[in-house]
Scaffold this motif. Structure first.
Motif, PDB file in Angstrom:
ATOM      1  N   GLY A  76       0.620  -1.408  -0.206  1.00  0.00           N
ATOM      2  CA  GLY A  76      -0.071   0.181  -0.095  1.00  0.00           C
ATOM      3  C   GLY A  76       0.895   1.371  -0.006  1.00  0.00           C
ATOM      4  O   GLY A  76       0.392   1.982  -0.253  1.00  0.00           O
ATOM      5  N   TYR A  77       1.814   1.354   0.345  1.00  0.00           N
ATOM      6  CA  TYR A  77       3.065   2.486   0.450  1.00  0.00           C
ATOM      7  C   TYR A  77       4.072   2.188   0.009  1.00  0.00           C
ATOM      8  O   TYR A  77       5.360   2.656   0.040  1.00  0.00           O
ATOM      9  N   GLY A  78       3.736   1.615  -1.207  1.00  0.00           N
ATOM     10  CA  GLY A  78       5.144   1.536  -2.402  1.00  0.00           C
ATOM     11  C   GLY A  78       5.342   2.998  -3.352  1.00  0.00           C
ATOM     12  O   GLY A  78       3.579   3.653  -3.540  1.00  0.00           O
ATOM     13  N   LYS A  79       5.823   2.669  -4.213  1.00  0.00           N
ATOM     14  CA  LYS A  79       6.324   3.259  -5.341  1.00  0.00           C
ATOM     15  C   LYS A  79       5.637   3.350  -6.816  1.00  0.00           C
ATOM     16  O   LYS A  79       5.762   1.863  -6.261  1.00  0.00           O
ATOM     17  N   ALA A  80       5.962   3.887  -7.631  1.00  0.00           N
ATOM     18  CA  ALA A  80       5.360   3.275  -8.770  1.00  0.00           C
ATOM     19  C   ALA A  80       7.095   2.144  -9.316  1.00  0.00           C
ATOM     20  O   ALA A  80       7.339   1.878  -9.220  1.00  0.00           O
ATOM     21  N   LEU A  81       6.430   1.107  -9.771  1.00  0.00           N
ATOM     22  CA  LEU A  81       7.276  -0.466  -9.911  1.00  0.00           C
ATOM     23  C   LEU A  81       8.143  -0.429 -11.277  1.00  0.00           C
ATOM     24  O   LEU A  81       7.427   0.055 -11.979  1.00  0.00           O
ATOM     25  N   THR A  82       9.305  -0.739 -10.739  1.00  0.00           N
ATOM     26  CA  THR A  82      10.150  -1.214 -11.380  1.00  0.00           C
ATOM     27  C   THR A  82      10.463  -2.517 -11.941  1.00  0.00           C
ATOM     28  O   THR A  82      11.087  -3.317 -11.145  1.00  0.00           O
ATOM     29  N   TRP A  83       9.691  -3.339 -12.947  1.00  0.00           N
ATOM     30  CA  TRP A  83       9.712  -4.353 -12.900  1.00  0.00           C
ATOM     31  C   TRP A  83      11.365  -4.931 -13.452  1.00  0.00           C
ATOM     32  O   TRP A  83      11.396  -6.847 -12.732  1.00  0.00           O
ATOM     33  N   SER A  84      12.198  -4.545 -13.860  1.00  0.00           N
ATOM     34  CA  SER A  84      12.969  -4.973 -13.838  1.00  0.00           C
ATOM     35  C   SER A  84      13.764  -5.590 -12.579  1.00  0.00           C
ATOM     36  O   SER A  84      14.967  -6.602 -12.120  1.00  0.00           O
ATOM     37  N   ALA A  85      13.477  -3.857 -12.019  1.00  0.00           N
ATOM     38  CA  ALA A  85      14.745  -4.685 -10.851  1.00  0.00           C
ATOM     39  C   ALA A  85      13.896  -5.265  -9.413  1.00  0.00           C
ATOM     40  O   ALA A  85      14.169  -6.046  -8.696  1.00  0.00           O
ATOM     41  N   LEU A  86      12.780  -5.486  -9.973  1.00  0.00           N
ATOM     42  CA  LEU A  86      11.689  -6.193  -9.331  1.00  0.00           C
ATOM     43  C   LEU A  86      12.528  -8.336  -9.348  1.00  0.00           C
ATOM     44  O   LEU A  86      12.249  -8.945  -8.588  1.00  0.00           O
ATOM     45  N   GLY A  87      12.767  -7.250 -10.939  1.00  0.00           N
ATOM     46  CA  GLY A  87      12.751  -9.240 -11.512  1.00  0.00           C
ATOM     47  C   GLY A  87      14.002  -9.866 -10.455  1.00  0.00           C
ATOM     48  O   GLY A  87      14.089 -10.832 -10.026  1.00  0.00           O
ATOM     49  N   LEU A  88      15.011  -8.319 -10.801  1.00  0.00           N
ATOM     50  CA  LEU A  88      15.905  -9.472  -9.628  1.00  0.00           C
ATOM     51  C   LEU A  88      16.151  -9.273  -8.893  1.00  0.00           C
ATOM     52  O   LEU A  88      16.793 -10.510  -7.763  1.00  0.00           O
ATOM     53  N   GLY A  89      15.349  -9.201  -7.509  1.00  0.00           N
ATOM     54  CA  GLY A  89      15.286  -8.871  -6.506  1.00  0.00           C
ATOM     55  C   GLY A  89      14.321 -10.450  -6.225  1.00  0.00           C
ATOM     56  O   GLY A  89      14.775 -11.477  -5.596  1.00  0.00           O
ATOM     57  N   LEU A  90      13.423 -10.479  -6.802  1.00  0.00           N
ATOM     58  CA  LEU A  90      13.136 -12.296  -7.084  1.00  0.00           C
ATOM     59  C   LEU A  90      13.431 -13.118  -7.128  1.00  0.00           C
ATOM     60  O   LEU A  90      14.028 -14.549  -6.661  1.00  0.00           O
ATOM     61  N   LEU A  91      15.068 -13.260  -8.032  1.00  0.00           N
ATOM     62  CA  LEU A  91      15.957 -14.404  -8.803  1.00  0.00           C
ATOM     63  C   LEU A  91      16.884 -13.952  -7.373  1.00  0.00           C
ATOM     64  O   LEU A  91      16.846 -14.960  -7.294  1.00  0.00           O
ATOM     65  N   GLY A  92      17.451 -13.377  -6.745  1.00  0.00           N
ATOM     66  CA  GLY A  92      17.990 -12.760  -5.912  1.00  0.00           C
ATOM     67  C   GLY A  92      17.462 -13.646  -4.791  1.00  0.00           C
ATOM     68  O   GLY A  92      17.675 -14.828  -4.190  1.00  0.00           O
ATOM     69  N   ILE A  93      16.305 -13.628  -4.748  1.00  0.00           N
ATOM     70  CA  ILE A  93      15.155 -15.306  -3.270  1.00  0.00           C
ATOM     71  C   ILE A  93      15.475 -16.010  -3.526  1.00  0.00           C
ATOM     72  O   ILE A  93      15.508 -17.056  -2.615  1.00  0.00           O
ATOM     73  N   GLY A  94      15.327 -16.488  -5.449  1.00  0.00           N
ATOM     74  CA  GLY A  94      16.029 -17.564  -5.518  1.00  0.00           C
ATOM     75  C   GLY A  94      16.183 -18.389  -5.863  1.00  0.00           C
ATOM     76  O   GLY A  94      16.941 -19.727  -5.239  1.00  0.00           O
ATOM     77  N   ILE A  95      18.035 -16.846  -5.638  1.00  0.00           N
ATOM     78  CA  ILE A  95      19.542 -17.867  -5.295  1.00  0.00           C
ATOM     79  C   ILE A  95      19.727 -18.154  -4.377  1.00  0.00           C
ATOM     80  O   ILE A  95      20.494 -19.239  -3.820  1.00  0.00           O
ATOM     81  N   VAL A  96      18.916 -17.009  -2.891  1.00  0.00           N
ATOM     82  CA  VAL A  96      19.064 -17.776  -1.765  1.00  0.00           C
ATOM     83  C   VAL A  96      18.886 -19.345  -1.455  1.00  0.00           C
ATOM     84  O   VAL A  96      18.538 -20.081  -0.623  1.00  0.00           O
ATOM     85  N   ALA A  97      16.941 -18.942  -1.808  1.00  0.00           N
ATOM     86  CA  ALA A  97      16.668 -20.785  -1.823  1.00  0.00           C
ATOM     87  C   ALA A  97      17.797 -21.616  -2.367  1.00  0.00           C
ATOM     88  O   ALA A  97      17.519 -22.924  -1.886  1.00  0.00           O
ATOM     89  N   GLY A  98      17.926 -21.677  -3.643  1.00  0.00           N
ATOM     90  CA  GLY A  98      18.801 -22.597  -4.021  1.00  0.00           C
ATOM     91  C   GLY A  98      20.167 -22.909  -3.472  1.00  0.00           C
ATOM     92  O   GLY A  98      20.647 -23.972  -3.315  1.00  0.00           O
ATOM     93  N   ALA A  99      20.708 -21.682  -2.924  1.00  0.00           N
ATOM     94  CA  ALA A  99      22.172 -21.774  -1.664  1.00  0.00           C
ATOM     95  C   ALA A  99      21.567 -22.377  -0.373  1.00  0.00           C
ATOM     96  O   ALA A  99      22.154 -23.820  -0.460  1.00  0.00           O
ATOM     97  N   SER A 100      20.387 -22.317  -0.086  1.00  0.00           N
ATOM     98  CA  SER A 100      19.887 -23.432   0.621  1.00  0.00           C
ATOM     99  C   SER A 100      20.177 -25.215   0.852  1.00  0.00           C
ATOM    100  O   SER A 100      20.333 -25.552   1.533  1.00  0.00           O
ATOM    101  N   ARG A 101      19.292 -25.344  -1.009  1.00  0.00           N
ATOM    102  CA  ARG A 101      19.690 -26.389  -1.151  1.00  0.00           C
ATOM    103  C   ARG A 101      20.172 -26.899  -1.200  1.00  0.00           C
ATOM    104  O   ARG A 101      20.813 -28.533  -1.095  1.00  0.00           O
ATOM    105  N   LEU A 102      21.485 -26.464  -1.405  1.00  0.00           N
ATOM    106  CA  LEU A 102      23.321 -27.116  -2.187  1.00  0.00           C
ATOM    107  C   LEU A 102      24.020 -27.392  -0.834  1.00  0.00           C
ATOM    108  O   LEU A 102      24.803 -27.838  -1.093  1.00  0.00           O
ATOM    109  N   GLY A 103      22.920 -26.723   0.288  1.00  0.00           N
ATOM    110  CA  GLY A 103      23.691 -27.211   1.197  1.00  0.00           C
ATOM    111  C   GLY A 103      25.357 -25.813   1.756  1.00  0.00           C
ATOM    112  O   GLY A 103      25.327 -26.003   3.077  1.00  0.00           O
ATOM    113  N   ILE A 104      24.635 -24.555   1.069  1.00  0.00           N
ATOM    114  CA  ILE A 104      25.525 -23.869   1.583  1.00  0.00           C
ATOM    115  C   ILE A 104      24.761 -23.384   3.245  1.00  0.00           C
ATOM    116  O   ILE A 104      23.782 -22.484   2.768  1.00  0.00           O
ATOM    117  N   ARG A 105      26.011 -23.182   3.645  1.00  0.00           N
ATOM    118  CA  ARG A 105      25.358 -22.968   5.136  1.00  0.00           C
ATOM    119  C   ARG A 105      26.058 -21.822   5.472  1.00  0.00           C
ATOM    120  O   ARG A 105      26.346 -20.986   6.931  1.00  0.00           O
TER     121      ARG A 105
END
Length: 451
Positions: free
Chosen positions: A188-217
């Motif tokens: 409710g209090y965000g700004k106009a979306l920049t989809w490229s930056a949002l996509g990179l952020g979601l990609l970063g979350i995916g990398i975090v999930a992948g690193a956890s799956r791979l056992g990086i601690r």
């Protein structure tokens, strides 16, 4: 399995009670420090150093790389950067409670969850009703959340005279509605979306999930990835603090080294003869390093990160936030402004009505149960304490209001939070005194019968 007689016996309940007790102690102490920070900010904002104090938080800090500008005000770095760690720790505690601790029983968790929902819906509805057609309607989010540290600090004044289940109820409620509030902030209090930056952020979350799956601690690896996700979210228009909530809820609760394996590894180290023989002994040094890592990994990542970050959040981040945002000029303040009155009424009346009403409905419908020792009079007292919305309310006010209404909203937040806290504390004083008198009368009667 050989028992260890050099320490107290270990009980299964310790897994639940010890992290909870540690969290409460830090929150109670942090509440006192937070109050001091608020008073100092108010004093400085109404002193001869007012201009220098308020201007200090607008100092620009950051780096510029060509067309990329990472320059923000100091207040922005605090509110959007440091507060991300605050929400990260809240999410860790919420996940620990649901998976490992006090909220594993759905019917026990349903009561604070229902109360949190009521404590968000009713105040917002009341605020929108009072502000209908007036400037400032967009600030409805300021009346949603509860300040965890202030509430636990108020409860700490009563020690063992109040039921422990009341602390658990209010702590769980505060965490639920703080997480709910930050989700509302993101949407409710965000700004106009920049989809490229949002996509990179979601990609970063995916990398975090992948690193956890791979056992990086490695914790530094995840902090680096988390910082990258935060920068992407900050540039995307979605409020960057949502990164803390998402990453906190993604943190694993499973331990890597079991108790049996830990004992075996430590047993191998302890079986070696005493002395300095490990100097130059590669195998012996490897065993020590492995034992140290095993000790660390015998706690889940959720517990380790919470133990690491919670003191920093309670004793550094939250007081700094209060200093940066609590400064309100009182001279010439007008408490009759619609925004101030709407916030005060919503916090002092809307919060307790919503918390109490939805709690009663949840119990009445059978969805939730009252924990042992938790009675309706104590829930009434706690429902008023939930109107102490200081930290999150100021946080959202900074996003929702322009400069002309921001001071009025801060006055409403400070006044409403203080009023709600005082009412809640007074009810608790009355309840504890009544309980003490009842106990004393019962004890005297029993003594007379024995005589």
């Amino acid at each position: 399995m050989i028992d260890n007689y050099e320490s107290l016996p270990h009980e299964t309940a310790d897994v639940v009670t010890k992290p909870f007790a540690r969290f409460l102690k830090i929150e109670a102490a942090a509440g006192g420090l937070l109050l001091l920070a608020v008073l100092l900010a108010l004093a400085m904002a109404n002193s001869p150093w007012q201009v220098a104090f308020l201007g200090f938080w607008e100092t620009s800090i950051g780096l510029t790389f060509g067309s990329l500008d990472f320059t923000r005000s100091l207040r922005h770095w605090i509110n959007d950067g440091l507060m991300t760690l605050f929400f990260f720790v809240l999410s860790l505690e919420l996940k620990r409670g649901i998976i490992l601790g006090e909220l594993r029983d759905p019917r026990q968790a349903a009561l604070p969850f229902a109360a949190a929902v009521g404590g968000m819906v009713v105040p917002v509805a009341l605020y929108l009703t009072l502000m209908s057609g007036k400037p400032g309607m967009h600030g409805w989010g300021t009346v949603m959340a509860t300040d965890t540290a202030f509430v636990i600090g108020c409860l700490a004044l009563f020690g063992s005279r109040i039921p422990p289940t009341l602390r658990l109820f209010l702590l769980s409620l505060a965490i639920f509605d703080d997480v709910g509030a930050i989700l509302v902030v993101a949407l409710g209090y965000g700004k106009a979306l920049t989809w490229s930056a949002l996509g990179l952020g979601l990609l970063g979350i995916g990398i975090v999930a992948g690193a956890s799956r791979l056992g990086i601690r490695s914790v530094p690896v995840y902090f680096f990835l988390g910082a990258a996700v935060w920068l992407c979210f900050d540039a995307s228009g979605v409020h960057a603090t949502i990164a803390g909530v998402i990453l906190g809820l993604m943190t694993p609760t499973r331990i890597w080294v079991s108790d049996v394996r830990l004992r075996a590894i430590l047993g191998r180290v302890l079986a070696a003869p005493a002395g300095d023989h490990r100097q130059g002994d590669a195998a012996g040094q490897r065993d020590l390093r492995e034992a140290g890592r095993a000790l660390t990994e015998s706690l889940s990542p959720v517990e380790r990160l919470e133990m690491m970050l919670h003191p920093w959040v309670g004793f550094a981040i939250m007081p700094i936030f209060a200093l940066a945002n609590g400064g309100v000029t009182i001279d010439g303040a007008d408490f009759g402004q619609p925004v101030s009155l709407a916030i005060i009424v919503s916090l002092v009346l809307g919060k307790p009505i919503g918390v109490l009403g939805f709690s009663w409905l949840a119990v009445r419908s059978g969805l939730a149960v009252l924990a042992p020792g938790l009675t309706w009079p104590f829930i009434i007292a706690g429902s008023f304490l939930t109107g102490t919305g200081f930290t999150m309310s100021l946080f959202i006010a900074g996003l929702a209001f322009n400069q002309t209404t921001l001071d009025a909203s801060k006055l409403g937040i400070l006044s409403g939070s203080a009023t709600a806290a005082i009412i809640g504390v007074l009810i608790l004083v009355w309840l504890t005194l009544r309980t003490a008198r009842t106990s004393g009368t019962t004890g005297a009667g029993n003594q007379g019968r024995e005589t």
